[in-house]
Write a protein that holds these residues in place. Structure first.
Motif, PDB file in Angstrom:
ATOM      1  N   ASP A  22      17.407  30.730 -55.948  1.00 57.01           N
ATOM      2  CA  ASP A  22      17.324  29.734 -54.614  1.00 57.01           C
ATOM      3  C   ASP A  22      16.519  30.290 -53.422  1.00 57.01           C
ATOM      4  O   ASP A  22      16.576  31.282 -53.038  1.00 57.01           O
ATOM      5  CB  ASP A  22      18.876  29.915 -54.118  1.00 57.01           C
ATOM      6  N   GLU A  23      15.581  29.376 -53.087  1.00 55.91           N
ATOM      7  CA  GLU A  23      14.512  29.683 -52.139  1.00 55.91           C
ATOM      8  C   GLU A  23      15.446  29.968 -50.560  1.00 55.91           C
ATOM      9  O   GLU A  23      16.202  29.344 -50.387  1.00 55.91           O
ATOM     10  CB  GLU A  23      13.641  28.497 -52.036  1.00 55.91           C
ATOM     11  N   MET A  24      14.764  30.819 -49.978  1.00 57.99           N
ATOM     12  CA  MET A  24      15.446  31.277 -48.750  1.00 57.99           C
ATOM     13  C   MET A  24      14.163  30.905 -47.676  1.00 57.99           C
ATOM     14  O   MET A  24      13.242  31.353 -47.656  1.00 57.99           O
ATOM     15  CB  MET A  24      15.492  32.826 -48.414  1.00 57.99           C
ATOM     16  N   LEU A  25      14.741  29.949 -46.816  1.00 57.18           N
ATOM     17  CA  LEU A  25      13.890  29.256 -45.776  1.00 57.18           C
ATOM     18  C   LEU A  25      13.973  29.822 -44.383  1.00 57.18           C
ATOM     19  O   LEU A  25      15.311  30.238 -43.945  1.00 57.18           O
ATOM     20  CB  LEU A  25      14.253  27.775 -45.834  1.00 57.18           C
ATOM     21  N   THR A  26      12.955  29.932 -43.874  1.00 53.03           N
ATOM     22  CA  THR A  26      13.086  30.328 -42.197  1.00 53.03           C
ATOM     23  C   THR A  26      13.370  29.178 -41.300  1.00 53.03           C
ATOM     24  O   THR A  26      13.434  28.026 -41.926  1.00 53.03           O
ATOM     25  CB  THR A  26      11.538  30.905 -41.737  1.00 53.03           C
ATOM     26  N   ILE A  27      13.949  29.417 -40.285  1.00 54.41           N
ATOM     27  CA  ILE A  27      14.345  28.293 -39.413  1.00 54.41           C
ATOM     28  C   ILE A  27      13.161  27.411 -39.132  1.00 54.41           C
ATOM     29  O   ILE A  27      13.322  26.370 -39.025  1.00 54.41           O
ATOM     30  CB  ILE A  27      14.922  28.900 -38.082  1.00 54.41           C
ATOM     31  N   ASP A  28      11.797  27.951 -38.990  1.00 58.03           N
ATOM     32  CA  ASP A  28      10.628  27.287 -38.601  1.00 58.03           C
ATOM     33  C   ASP A  28      10.302  26.238 -39.934  1.00 58.03           C
ATOM     34  O   ASP A  28      10.179  24.891 -39.649  1.00 58.03           O
ATOM     35  CB  ASP A  28       9.445  28.134 -38.424  1.00 58.03           C
ATOM     36  N   GLN A  29      10.781  26.810 -41.124  1.00 59.94           N
ATOM     37  CA  GLN A  29      10.550  25.849 -42.313  1.00 59.94           C
ATOM     38  C   GLN A  29      11.669  24.588 -42.350  1.00 59.94           C
ATOM     39  O   GLN A  29      11.302  23.703 -42.639  1.00 59.94           O
ATOM     40  CB  GLN A  29      10.639  26.790 -43.455  1.00 59.94           C
ATOM     41  N   VAL A  30      12.997  24.939 -41.785  1.00 56.12           N
ATOM     42  CA  VAL A  30      13.832  24.021 -42.027  1.00 56.12           C
ATOM     43  C   VAL A  30      13.702  22.851 -40.853  1.00 56.12           C
ATOM     44  O   VAL A  30      13.852  21.877 -40.999  1.00 56.12           O
ATOM     45  CB  VAL A  30      15.369  24.771 -41.355  1.00 56.12           C
ATOM     46  N   ILE A  31      13.288  23.552 -39.454  1.00 57.06           N
ATOM     47  CA  ILE A  31      13.178  22.479 -38.419  1.00 57.06           C
ATOM     48  C   ILE A  31      11.956  21.764 -38.888  1.00 57.06           C
ATOM     49  O   ILE A  31      11.853  20.369 -38.452  1.00 57.06           O
ATOM     50  CB  ILE A  31      13.122  22.977 -37.032  1.00 57.06           C
ATOM     51  N   ASP A  32      10.842  22.189 -39.584  1.00 58.86           N
ATOM     52  CA  ASP A  32       9.732  21.252 -39.819  1.00 58.86           C
ATOM     53  C   ASP A  32      10.134  20.270 -40.879  1.00 58.86           C
ATOM     54  O   ASP A  32       9.811  19.298 -40.913  1.00 58.86           O
ATOM     55  CB  ASP A  32       8.669  22.122 -40.438  1.00 58.86           C
TER      56      ASP A  32
END
Length: 61
Positions: A4-14
């Motif tokens: 399961d890929e772990m996303l950064t906050i920057d990736q999520v808000i983008d």
């Protein structure tokens, strides 16, 4: 089975297209996707959790 890929906050808000302040407001009010705080202080959101959270928003609409 892939991890399961772990996303950064920057990736999520983008990906969801909201301002950083909005996302942090959701986190503060516990309205956003569940996150994981790593020992180094970094915050990550699992891809599956982001998709689950988005699905709940669609159901509520």
């Amino acid at each position: 089975m892939p991890r399961d890929e772990m996303l950064t906050i920057d990736q999520v808000i983008d990906e969801i297209g909201v301002p950083r302040a909005t996302f942090y407001g959701w986190r503060q009010r516990r309205k956003g996707p569940k996150s994981i705080k790593l020992p180094n202080g970094a915050v990550r959101i699992r891809r599956s959790e982001l998709e689950r959270w988005i699905a709940t928003l669609e159901e509520a609409a």
